[in-house]
Design a protein around this motif. Structure first.
Motif, PDB file in Angstrom:
ATOM      1  N   CYS A 276     -18.742   7.442  50.420  1.00 18.47           N
ATOM      2  CA  CYS A 276     -19.229   8.306  49.355  1.00 18.47           C
ATOM      3  C   CYS A 276     -18.128   8.419  48.314  1.00 18.47           C
ATOM      4  CB  CYS A 276     -19.595   9.689  49.894  1.00 18.47           C
ATOM      5  SG  CYS A 276     -18.203  10.577  50.601  1.00 18.47           S
TER       6      CYS A 276
ATOM      7  N   THR B 142     -25.676  14.904  53.038  1.00 22.32           N
ATOM      8  CA  THR B 142     -26.648  13.822  53.049  1.00 22.32           C
ATOM      9  C   THR B 142     -27.575  13.980  54.241  1.00 22.32           C
ATOM     10  OG1 THR B 142     -26.965  11.437  53.076  1.00 22.32           O
ATOM     11  CG2 THR B 142     -25.093  12.283  54.312  1.00 22.32           C
TER      12      THR B 142
ATOM     13  N   GLU C  64     -20.058  17.169  47.271  1.00 24.26           N
ATOM     14  CA  GLU C  64     -20.754  15.987  46.772  1.00 24.26           C
ATOM     15  C   GLU C  64     -22.153  15.915  47.344  1.00 24.26           C
ATOM     16  OE1 GLU C  64     -18.843  12.230  47.397  1.00 24.26           O
ATOM     17  OE2 GLU C  64     -20.656  11.115  46.866  1.00 24.26           O
TER      18      GLU C  64
ATOM     19  N   ALA D 215     -27.440   3.753  39.836  1.00 21.76           N
ATOM     20  CA  ALA D 215     -28.129   3.144  40.973  1.00 21.76           C
ATOM     21  C   ALA D 215     -28.023   1.631  40.823  1.00 21.76           C
ATOM     22  CB  ALA D 215     -29.595   3.582  41.015  1.00 21.76           C
TER      23      ALA D 215
ATOM     24  N   SER E 143     -30.655  13.427  44.568  1.00 24.16           N
ATOM     25  CA  SER E 143     -29.462  14.272  44.499  1.00 24.16           C
ATOM     26  C   SER E 143     -29.192  14.731  43.064  1.00 24.16           C
ATOM     27  CB  SER E 143     -28.246  13.556  45.083  1.00 24.16           C
ATOM     28  OG  SER E 143     -28.330  12.168  44.911  1.00 24.16           O
TER      29      SER E 143
ATOM     30  N   VAL F  28     -21.934  14.027  41.909  1.00 24.61           N
ATOM     31  CA  VAL F  28     -23.090  13.262  42.350  1.00 24.61           C
ATOM     32  C   VAL F  28     -22.981  11.869  41.742  1.00 24.61           C
ATOM     33  CG1 VAL F  28     -24.661  13.750  40.430  1.00 24.61           C
ATOM     34  CG2 VAL F  28     -25.588  13.413  42.708  1.00 24.61           C
ATOM     35  N   LYS F  29     -23.440  10.884  42.492  1.00 29.15           N
ATOM     36  CA  LYS F  29     -23.475   9.529  41.946  1.00 29.15           C
ATOM     37  C   LYS F  29     -24.657   9.453  41.000  1.00 29.15           C
ATOM     38  CE  LYS F  29     -25.257   5.493  44.119  1.00 29.15           C
ATOM     39  NZ  LYS F  29     -25.121   4.280  44.902  1.00 29.15           N
TER      40      LYS F  29
ATOM     41  N   GLY G  72     -25.118  13.644  48.284  1.00 33.79           N
ATOM     42  CA  GLY G  72     -25.510  12.253  48.509  1.00 33.79           C
ATOM     43  C   GLY G  72     -27.018  12.166  48.683  1.00 33.79           C
TER      44      GLY G  72
ATOM     45  N   SER H 264     -29.733   8.122  44.745  1.00 32.00           N
ATOM     46  CA  SER H 264     -29.079   9.088  43.865  1.00 32.00           C
ATOM     47  C   SER H 264     -30.050   9.914  43.031  1.00 32.00           C
ATOM     48  CB  SER H 264     -28.083   8.384  42.933  1.00 32.00           C
ATOM     49  OG  SER H 264     -28.683   7.270  42.318  1.00 32.00           O
TER      50      SER H 264
ATOM     51  N   GLU I  79     -20.554   4.335  40.296  1.00 38.08           N
ATOM     52  CA  GLU I  79     -20.219   4.495  41.713  1.00 38.08           C
ATOM     53  C   GLU I  79     -20.710   3.339  42.559  1.00 38.08           C
ATOM     54  OE1 GLU I  79     -17.964   6.706  40.911  1.00 38.08           O
ATOM     55  OE2 GLU I  79     -18.216   7.342  42.971  1.00 38.08           O
ATOM     56  N   SER I  80     -21.766   2.683  42.136  1.00 39.83           N
ATOM     57  CA  SER I  80     -22.299   1.556  42.907  1.00 39.83           C
ATOM     58  C   SER I  80     -21.317   0.392  42.935  1.00 39.83           C
ATOM     59  CB  SER I  80     -23.601   1.049  42.299  1.00 39.83           C
ATOM     60  OG  SER I  80     -24.491   2.099  42.090  1.00 39.83           O
TER      61      SER I  80
END
Lengths: 240, 596
Positions: B352, B370, B303, B211, B228, B207-208, B305, B225, B267-268
């Motif tokens: 993703c 997602t 994953e 943010a 999730s 998971v991300k 999302g 995120s 991840e952003s």
């Protein structure tokens, strides 16, 4: 640095310009005069130190400017008298060890120099913080004077006070020499008057009023000093 | 790609008059009658990229103050790219991007994206949220304008300072030492010590965790995120319950796969954390101190999302192999009539984190869950308005989704339908309170043994350099508590490695608990390899800055007034000096009788 030079230099010129000229005319050429000037400035600092100690000690009255002002003026004048006495003592001592036959600090010129030292120091403490803001991007008007920024009114006040200090030092040394209490009292009174008038600024009255009064007092004291020293105005107008 | 984004002022600050901007009234010509340097004052609803572009094009713009709407929300509003992860998704090559807002993929995953967060803005932008400050600035700015045009001096002005030490791009900045790469730690969790002999396959949940937003401290990312994360934590809770439920039927012997969870950080910023994880897994560097896991050991990546806004969940995948088909089939089993959630299959992979795994090894099976099919469901991706409403419906949705995912994972791991898991709804609402509403929540207070956490909504901006953001610390505490297992050891043996057998033990109030939670560096492989202008891996860095942000408001005098002051000052000086000089010259004659 984005310094706003124009208002900064303008206000600097008003506040300290004439003092600089006076310095070059009276003190610059002689080392002992410069030393006298700096020592005199130091004595003003001592009087300020004492005033601040009293301010610190009397906690409940800290917010009342009027109270602080009264004994600050008293201390300034007291230290001025002390300085004059100190110079006198030094005179006698130094003349014994120097090769000169006359007193080292002889004459009203040295009173002017010590007055200048007092005045410049007082003007600096009063005005330099405000001057620093003058170099910034904004300006500041008080409610009493929506057209004159405090940079200008502060500078004019500083300039007038310097002139007044010069005159007061002259009168003070005369007073000590001639042991004339009324003379010393008049110095204290006029100083108290000028300082008290600045309290009106707090109440929202335009600072122009107190500045004009300050200059008026300067004119009166100046003329009085001039007369006291038996001055003759006619030669002033001979330009060439 | 190699460029500088964001806003900053000059080193000593920028100043100008306050000028209210009204794009509604004036349309294109918001700067029609500006002739002096100014600081714009604008409402949040007018803060669009066309306005910002107009301001950027004018050399008179010295700053922008955004006044937050009293209702608090502007929607749709997404300052992110319209194609997130542009250049770093599977099949994309970042070196092909020649212009700033060019998307390599025509299918825009984030159609509301206006690229504001990716503009290079040469002045500072502050957002004002407190009502009293907003009132002062708004009032002063409006008082500068009479009947639509600037009135005469004196005017209200302002000065802003927010200087950043950045320099051009990452290679230059790293060379100068004034930047720090996006880094932090991926939080890796196991439910049981990874078996070495025989090795089991891994089902990897990702998971991300971070943010983003235009204003860094407002990186709330609820739908992006937050939801999730909550769901994944609930899944972990369910799996831990199954693990602990039947101690005789050891979790490890029943299941043919092991579960591993990775909370990915950074991840952003072009998938920094997942790129590093995929890189470490494929290079055999992952966990090499205690256990060895490679990308080949991964049976499937699941994953999570953005999943909180709709009851229709899409199961995206890129490739279609037996494992992926099996997973999609398992999810479809829950599409009964009258079911709350429905699962739809999709054969395209949107932007993703899973893309990073595919880029290392295109045969890795994986699915991305997602609520968006052909584009993001959320209209507020990457904005400060991405706040999920903390409702009971949301808790129900997260709980149901987490139970379904846990069930699917258990079936995937041992091939037979296992008993349904059940998650406590209060647990989900507690998590929602912490992650979506206010970090000073009862759950975190209990775990961290503190009552004075920051009393504001959690902002999850990525960790940079050596600093670890506090959301990472919160996540670590949460996962430790969720996955802890009673080791049944005495206090003196609890922390001893020989006794705890792969668990990290700690003694808490009479019980010895163990957890397997590690942090693995999320620093992009580009920085490991020293290739600061890499187009294969993320090269995001953040400039250093001094914490002396400043905004002050004051009256400004006109240039004419300043000039007049200067000349008057000089005049006064000259006149008095002449007077004094003349006195001095004639002093011997004026004072012919010296006092004794």
């Amino acid at each position: 640095m984005a310094v706003n030079w124009l208002p900064f230099l303008g206000c600097l010129s008003i506040a300290f310009g004439p003092s600089v000229t006076l310095f070059f005319l009276t003190a610059a050429k002689e080392a002992q005069a410069v030393i006298l000037l700096i020592t005199s400035a130091f004595f003003w600092l001592l009087s300020l130190l004492l005033s601040s100690l009293v301010w610190l000690a009397v906690y409940p009255l800290r917010k009342h400017l009027a109270f602080t002002l009264v004994f600050s003026v008293v201390f300034q004048e007291a230290f001025r008298i002390l300085f004059v006495l100190l110079v006198k003592r030094t005179n006698t001592a130094l003349s014994r060890i120097s090769r000169e036959t006359t007193d080292l600090f002889h004459g009203p010129r040295y009173s002017v120099v010590s007055g200048l030292g007092y005045g410049v120091m007082s003007a600096m403490f009063m005005y330099v913080n405000v001057l620093a803001e003058a170099s910034g991007p904004g300006t500041f008007y008080t409610p009493g004077s929506p057209s004159m920024p405090i940079f200008v009114s502060g500078a004019l006040q500083a300039s007038a006070m310097t002139g007044l200090h010069v005159c007061w030092s002259l009168l003070c040394s005369e007073g000590v020499e001639k042991k004339s209490l009324p003379l010393l009292a008049s110095v204290l009174t006029s100083h108290m008057l000028v300082s008290a008038l600045t309290l009106l600024n707090e109440a929202g009255i335009s600072p122009i009023f107190s500045i004009l009064c300050c200059y008026a007092v300067l004119a009166v004291v100046g003329v009085f000093t001039f007369r006291r020293f038996a001055g003759n105005i006619k030669p002033f107008f001979k330009v060439l | 790609i190699n460029a500088e984004y964001g806003c900053q002022t000059n080193r000593d600050g920028d100043s100008g008059i306050l000028y209210p901007l009204n794009p509604e009234e004036k349309g294109e010509d918001i700067l029609a009658d500006i002739r002096n340097p100014f600081i714009g004052v604008i409402k949040a609803s007018d803060f669009t990229n066309t306005t910002v572009k107009t301001l950027v094009n004018s050399p008179l713009t010295k700053g922008l103050l955004v006044l937050e709407e009293t209702s608090g929300v502007v929607s749709p509003y997404s300052p992110e790219k319209s194609c997130p992860g542009n250049g770093f998704n599977y099949g994309e090559n970042a070196s092909e991007i020649s212009q700033k807002e060019q998307c390599l993929n025509d299918q825009l995953w984030n159609p509301h994206g206006n690229w504001l967060s990716h503009m290079d803005i040469p002045f500072g932008i502050f957002i004002i949220r407190q009502a009293d400050q907003k009132a002062i600035i708004d009032q002063n700015a409006k008082s500068n304008v009479v009947n639509g045009s600037l009135k005469g001096y004196p005017l209200w002005g302002g000065e802003m300072k927010s200087f950043m030490n950045a320099a051009l791009n990452t290679p230059t900045c790293m060379r100068r030492g004034t930047c720090d790469p996006v880094s932090g730690l991926n939080i890796i969790v196991h439910f049981t010590p990874p078996s070495v002999n025989p090795k089991k396959t891994i089902i990897l949940f990702t998971v991300k965790a971070d943010a983003t937003a235009f204003f860094k401290d407002l990186s709330y990312g609820g739908e992006a995120s937050g939801g999730s994360i909550i769901t994944l934590l609930a899944v972990m809770n369910a799996l831990s319950q199954v693990r602990d439920a039947d101690a005789a039927n050891d979790f490890q012997t029943i299941l043919s796969s092991e579960f591993m969870v990775a909370f990915l950080q950074g991840e952003s910023f072009d998938y920094s954390g997942s790129q590093r994880l995929a890189y470490s897994l494929s290079n055999g560097e992952f966990g090499k101190l205690s256990y060895n896991i490679t990308l080949d050991d991964v049976k499937c990546v699941i994953e999570l999302g953005p999943i909180s806004l709709s009851n229709e969940i899409y199961v995206h995948s890129h490739n279609s192999d037996s494992t992926v088909d099996e997973v999609k089939g398992l999810f479809s089993n829950y599409n009964a009539d009258g079911a709350e959630l429905s699962f739809l299959n999709s054969s395209s992979l949107p932007p993703c984190s899973f893309n990073s795994f595919l880029r290392e090894n295109e045969n890795v099976p994986g699915v991305f869950l997602t609520d968006g099919g052909s584009h993001l469901f959320s209209k507020d991706y990457g904005s400060r308005f991405d706040i999920l409403e903390n409702t009971s419906n949301l808790a129900d949705r997260h709980k149901l989704l987490a139970e379904t995912i846990a069930n699917v994972a258990l079936q995937l791991a041992n091939g037979t339908k296992s008993e349904s898991v059940s998650i406590d709804k209060t647990f989900v609402t507690d998590l929602q309170q912490c992650i979506l509403v206010n970090q000073n929540c009862s759950l975190l207070q209990r775990l961290l043994n503190k009552t004075n956490l920051m009393d504001e909504r959690l902002s999850r901006y990525a960790s940079v350099g050596h600093h670890t953001s506090n959301y990472s610390n919160y996540l670590v505490s949460l996962v430790k508590d969720i996955t802890k297992k009673d080791l049944n050891l005495e206090e003196d043996k609890c922390t001893n490695i020989t006794y705890s057998k792969g668990w990290r033990g700690y003694w808490d109030n009479g019980t010895c608990y163990g957890f397997i939670v590690n942090g693995s560096s999320a620093l992009s492989p580009a920085f490991l390899l020293g290739d600061y202008s890499s187009t294969q891996y993320s090269t995001w860095t953040e400039s250093r800055w001094s914490p002396s942000f400043m905004l002050r408001v004051f009256i400004v005098a006109s240039a004419a007034e300043n000039l007049a002051l200067f000349f008057c000052g000089v005049l006064y000086f000259v006149v008095l000096s002449l007077f004094l000089i003349q006195c001095h010259r004639r002093s011997s004659q004026i004072f012919s009788v010296l006092p004794p």
